[in-house]
Design a protein around this motif. Structure first.
Motif, mmCIF file in Angstrom:
data_model
loop_
_atom_site.group_PDB
_atom_site.id
_atom_site.type_symbol
_atom_site.label_atom_id
_atom_site.label_comp_id
_atom_site.label_asym_id
_atom_site.label_seq_id
_atom_site.Cartn_x
_atom_site.Cartn_y
_atom_site.Cartn_z
ATOM 1 N N ILE A 72 0.844 -1.200 0.000
ATOM 2 C CA ILE A 72 0.000 0.000 0.000
ATOM 3 C C ILE A 72 0.875 1.244 0.000
ATOM 4 C CG2 ILE A 72 -1.739 1.288 1.298
ATOM 5 C CD1 ILE A 72 -2.667 -1.379 2.497
ATOM 6 N N SER A 104 -3.016 4.077 6.471
ATOM 7 C CA SER A 104 -4.306 3.584 6.956
ATOM 8 C C SER A 104 -5.459 3.944 6.027
ATOM 9 C CB SER A 104 -4.588 4.116 8.361
ATOM 10 O OG SER A 104 -3.688 3.548 9.288
ATOM 11 N N VAL A 105 -5.288 4.964 5.199
ATOM 12 C CA VAL A 105 -6.302 5.286 4.195
ATOM 13 C C VAL A 105 -6.492 4.083 3.273
ATOM 14 C CG1 VAL A 105 -6.882 6.777 2.236
ATOM 15 C CG2 VAL A 105 -5.837 7.755 4.291
ATOM 16 N N GLY A 106 -5.384 3.473 2.855
ATOM 17 C CA GLY A 106 -5.447 2.290 2.005
ATOM 18 C C GLY A 106 -5.950 1.070 2.757
ATOM 19 N N ASN A 131 -8.055 1.003 5.308
ATOM 20 C CA ASN A 131 -9.498 1.137 5.472
ATOM 21 C C ASN A 131 -10.247 0.891 4.165
ATOM 22 O OD1 ASN A 131 -9.623 1.723 8.271
ATOM 23 N ND2 ASN A 131 -8.988 3.826 7.883
ATOM 24 N N ALA A 132 -9.627 1.259 3.039
ATOM 25 C CA ALA A 132 -10.251 1.001 1.736
ATOM 26 C C ALA A 132 -10.336 -0.503 1.472
ATOM 27 C CB ALA A 132 -9.459 1.699 0.628
ATOM 28 N N LEU A 133 -9.290 -1.259 1.851
ATOM 29 C CA LEU A 133 -9.303 -2.714 1.685
ATOM 30 C C LEU A 133 -10.370 -3.362 2.572
ATOM 31 C CD1 LEU A 133 -5.484 -3.559 1.573
ATOM 32 C CD2 LEU A 133 -7.112 -3.721 -0.316
ATOM 33 N N GLU A 167 -13.126 -1.928 3.624
ATOM 34 C CA GLU A 167 -14.427 -1.579 3.050
ATOM 35 C C GLU A 167 -14.736 -2.425 1.821
ATOM 36 O OE1 GLU A 167 -16.848 2.397 1.490
ATOM 37 O OE2 GLU A 167 -14.899 2.593 2.477
ATOM 38 N N ARG A 168 -13.711 -2.677 1.001
ATOM 39 C CA ARG A 168 -13.917 -3.497 -0.195
ATOM 40 C C ARG A 168 -14.257 -4.942 0.185
ATOM 41 N NH1 ARG A 168 -12.026 -2.843 -5.665
ATOM 42 N NH2 ARG A 168 -12.122 -4.835 -6.770
ATOM 43 N N HIS A 219 -18.161 -1.619 9.828
ATOM 44 C CA HIS A 219 -18.540 -2.744 8.963
ATOM 45 C C HIS A 219 -18.830 -4.005 9.782
ATOM 46 C CE1 HIS A 219 -17.001 -0.143 5.815
ATOM 47 N NE2 HIS A 219 -15.841 -0.105 6.428
#
Length: 330
Positions: free
Chosen positions: A131, A181-183, A185-187, A189-190, A215
């Motif tokens: 990431i 951590s932006v990446g 959290n995106a993982l 969420e995905r 989630h």
């Protein structure tokens, strides 16, 4: 001549197309309990012997599981037999597993992540270093300097010197972790959106910096931190890493070892503050077994919760007042 002798193969009768019994397949399933590959295969061999002794050409999945549980208990102990029972109960969870493995550089996160994914049948394993590399391509060192250094060198990339009371390395690492951590959290969420299990590991899995609660109804998140308290053992991991990956010379890690140990203390303190388990990595097999225990415990609790909620709801619907007029005035 018996049917078993003629076929020389045991068929699992309730599987599609009469799937034949396979020691390799059973061993991979037994590894979910936390047993090493060698001991899991020992269990599978003993199961095959006992099935052959029954002189039957076919067994059901339930019968096979009963024999496996019996053998696991005898060969490895009740702890592993219990894990096998648990996994059979929870393997049909209606939500994906999202396993987050944190810890300082060199504690063994990658090895644990790879083995854990293989045993649980998870095909997606993502390192936070990957990431960070993607983010480096998007954000220049001038724009985000802490992204362009190693975690244990983050103090060298701070834009402003810290106050006397602050630790420069921790500040730099926190800045780097917040960006990565932006990446992360995106993982997460995905995984929730797609219903796909994933293992995410890396130094940037720091409790307090990633979000799973949002989630909670769509994933089963299992975060934990790996630690190595013994300094000599921790230092020895870098020599092993150099032998395995030529691009990772041990010298750089040894020179930054003091910083790595400071970051380990910080990450462990974050884990303690957020109620995240810390798994000591003294023995790889024992660490895997401890992680499997943790996953089983969380998954079992998740599987039982809806059943308990349903029972409470049914009881509420069926409950009737003893006297319909009770509580009413005349």
């Amino acid at each position: 001549m018996s049917e078993l002798t003629r076929t020389s193969q045991i068929v699992i009768s309730d599987r599609e197309s009469g799937l034949p019994f396979s020691k390799g397949l059973l061993a991979s399933q037994v590894m979910v309990t936390g047993l090493s590959p060698y001991r899991a295969y020992q269990v599978a061999e003993e199961v095959e012997i006992r099935l052959m002794e029954r002189r039957r050409a076919s067994v059901t999945s339930t019968e096979l599981a009963e024999v496996a549980i019996e053998v696991i208990g005898e060969v490895a102990g009740e702890r592993y037999a219990t894990n096998f029972v648990r996994w059979r109960e929870i393997e049909n969870l209606d939500v994906p597993l999202v396993i987050l493995i944190g810890g300082a550089t060199g504690v063994g996160k990658s090895a644990i992540a790879t083995q854990l994914a293989a045993r649980l049948g998870i095909v997606r394993v993502v390192a936070t270093d990957a990431i960070r590399e993607v983010m480096r391509a998007m954000l220049s060192s001038e724009l985000m300097p802490t992204l362009h250094v190693s975690s244990f060198q983050a103090d060298k990339a701070l834009r402003e010197p810290p106050t006397k009371m602050a630790d420069a390395l921790t500040l730099g690492f926190r800045e780097q972790t917040a960006a990565v951590s932006v990446g992360i959290n995106a993982l997460i969420e995905r995984a929730a959106a797609e219903g796909t299990s994933i293992v995410i590991e890396g130094a940037h899995i720091v409790p307090g910096f990633f979000e799973t609660d949002a989630h909670a109804d769509r994933i089963l998140a299992v975060p934990f931190v790996v630690g190595v308290d013994d300094e000599d053992r921790h230092r020895s991991h870098f020599a092993a890493r150099e032998n395995a990956v030529a691009a990772r010379p041990a010298t750089r890690y040894v020179e930054g070892f003091e910083g790595i140990r400071r970051l380990q203390r910080y990450v462990k303190s974050q884990a303690l503050a957020h109620g995240v388990p810390v798994i000591p990595n003294y023995s790889f097999d024992q660490s895997i077994a401890a992680v499997i225990d943790l996953v089983m415990e969380r998954a079992t609790a998740r599987a039982v919760a809806p059943l308990a909620a349903g029972a409470v709801g049914a009881a509420g619907r069926n409950e009737q007042p003893a006297n319909p007029k009770e509580g009413k005035t005349a």
